[in-house]
Scaffold this motif. Structure first.
Motif, mmCIF file in Angstrom:
data_model
loop_
_atom_site.group_PDB
_atom_site.id
_atom_site.type_symbol
_atom_site.label_atom_id
_atom_site.label_comp_id
_atom_site.label_asym_id
_atom_site.label_seq_id
_atom_site.Cartn_x
_atom_site.Cartn_y
_atom_site.Cartn_z
ATOM 1 N N PHE A 36 -4.385 8.246 -11.012
ATOM 2 C CA PHE A 36 -3.879 7.469 -10.268
ATOM 3 C C PHE A 36 -2.439 7.005 -10.163
ATOM 4 C CE2 PHE A 36 -5.029 4.298 -13.079
ATOM 5 C CZ PHE A 36 -4.279 3.312 -13.183
ATOM 6 N N TYR A 54 -0.286 -0.354 7.652
ATOM 7 C CA TYR A 54 -0.919 0.773 6.589
ATOM 8 C C TYR A 54 -2.243 0.755 6.433
ATOM 9 C CZ TYR A 54 -1.158 2.929 1.871
ATOM 10 O OH TYR A 54 -1.156 3.702 1.135
ATOM 11 N N LYS A 58 -4.296 3.981 8.008
ATOM 12 C CA LYS A 58 -4.781 4.913 7.119
ATOM 13 C C LYS A 58 -6.206 4.874 6.974
ATOM 14 C CE LYS A 58 -3.316 6.749 2.918
ATOM 15 N NZ LYS A 58 -1.982 7.101 1.993
ATOM 16 N N TRP A 59 -6.833 3.832 6.820
ATOM 17 C CA TRP A 59 -8.152 3.527 6.575
ATOM 18 C C TRP A 59 -9.101 3.103 7.644
ATOM 19 C CZ3 TRP A 59 -6.331 0.239 1.963
ATOM 20 C CH2 TRP A 59 -5.622 0.972 1.120
ATOM 21 N N TYR A 63 -12.317 -0.789 4.625
ATOM 22 C CA TYR A 63 -11.665 -1.443 3.541
ATOM 23 C C TYR A 63 -11.943 -2.567 3.199
ATOM 24 C CZ TYR A 63 -9.075 -4.116 7.123
ATOM 25 O OH TYR A 63 -8.657 -5.121 7.975
ATOM 26 N N ASN A 79 -8.465 2.964 -3.987
ATOM 27 C CA ASN A 79 -7.143 2.943 -3.726
ATOM 28 C C ASN A 79 -6.926 1.634 -3.106
ATOM 29 O OD1 ASN A 79 -6.379 5.841 -3.859
ATOM 30 N ND2 ASN A 79 -7.678 6.063 -2.222
ATOM 31 N N VAL A 81 -3.603 -1.425 -1.630
ATOM 32 C CA VAL A 81 -2.087 -1.743 -1.228
ATOM 33 C C VAL A 81 -2.085 -3.354 -1.062
ATOM 34 C CG1 VAL A 81 -2.760 -1.538 1.418
ATOM 35 C CG2 VAL A 81 -0.440 -1.158 0.448
ATOM 36 N N THR A 90 1.320 0.131 -3.732
ATOM 37 C CA THR A 90 0.150 0.896 -3.546
ATOM 38 C C THR A 90 -0.363 1.745 -4.603
ATOM 39 O OG1 THR A 90 1.532 3.125 -3.027
ATOM 40 C CG2 THR A 90 1.041 1.634 -1.180
ATOM 41 N N GLU A 92 -2.723 4.880 -5.609
ATOM 42 C CA GLU A 92 -3.496 6.048 -4.848
ATOM 43 C C GLU A 92 -3.799 7.119 -5.864
ATOM 44 O OE1 GLU A 92 -0.139 7.084 -2.200
ATOM 45 O OE2 GLU A 92 -0.917 6.136 -0.612
ATOM 46 N N ASP A 94 -7.536 9.754 -7.372
ATOM 47 C CA ASP A 94 -8.726 9.918 -7.226
ATOM 48 C C ASP A 94 -9.784 9.165 -8.271
ATOM 49 O OD1 ASP A 94 -8.195 11.435 -9.739
ATOM 50 O OD2 ASP A 94 -8.535 13.386 -8.697
#
Length: 109
Positions: A36, A54, A58-59, A63, A79, A81, A90, A92, A94
């Motif tokens: 990350f 954001y 994005k999501w 969330y 993830n 923010v 942020t 980000e 896996d």
């Protein structure tokens, strides 16, 4: 800024990168391919602008918002923010970061 907290099993991966007003700190798992990064950049956004510009872009609706030490942290699938003091942060990657790990990272910056 550099986080005081780091999740167990992760360590700094490579040099801290800086370009065009953005700082990028990468962390990698000590035992697998997961990683990350924490990015920091200047912003004029507040928490509601982060959510609108954001998070929802994005999501969508997938969330979870958290309030921790005066911060509003939006998390999705490891993830996250948030904004603090004119800086957009942020997380980000896996890495399977838990909500607790994300909150600890956010409050340690």
């Amino acid at each position: 800024s550099y986080p005081e907290y780091r999740p167990d099993g992760y360590s700094l991966s490579g040099p801290i990168a800086y370009s065009q007003g953005e700082v990028d700190i990468k962390f990698a798992s000590n035992s697998g391919p997961q990683n990350f990064s924490i990015k920091q950049s200047k912003t004029s956004w507040d928490s509601s602008a982060v959510q609108e510009n954001y998070v929802e872009q994005k999501w969508g609706d997938d969330y979870m918002p958290y309030s921790e030490h005066g911060l509003t942290i939006y998390a999705h699938d490891g993830n996250a923010v948030w904004v603090n003091g004119g800086i957009l942060y942020t997380i980000e990657g896996d890495a399977p970061l838990s909500a607790s790990q994300i909150r600890s990272l956010a409050t340690s910056l």
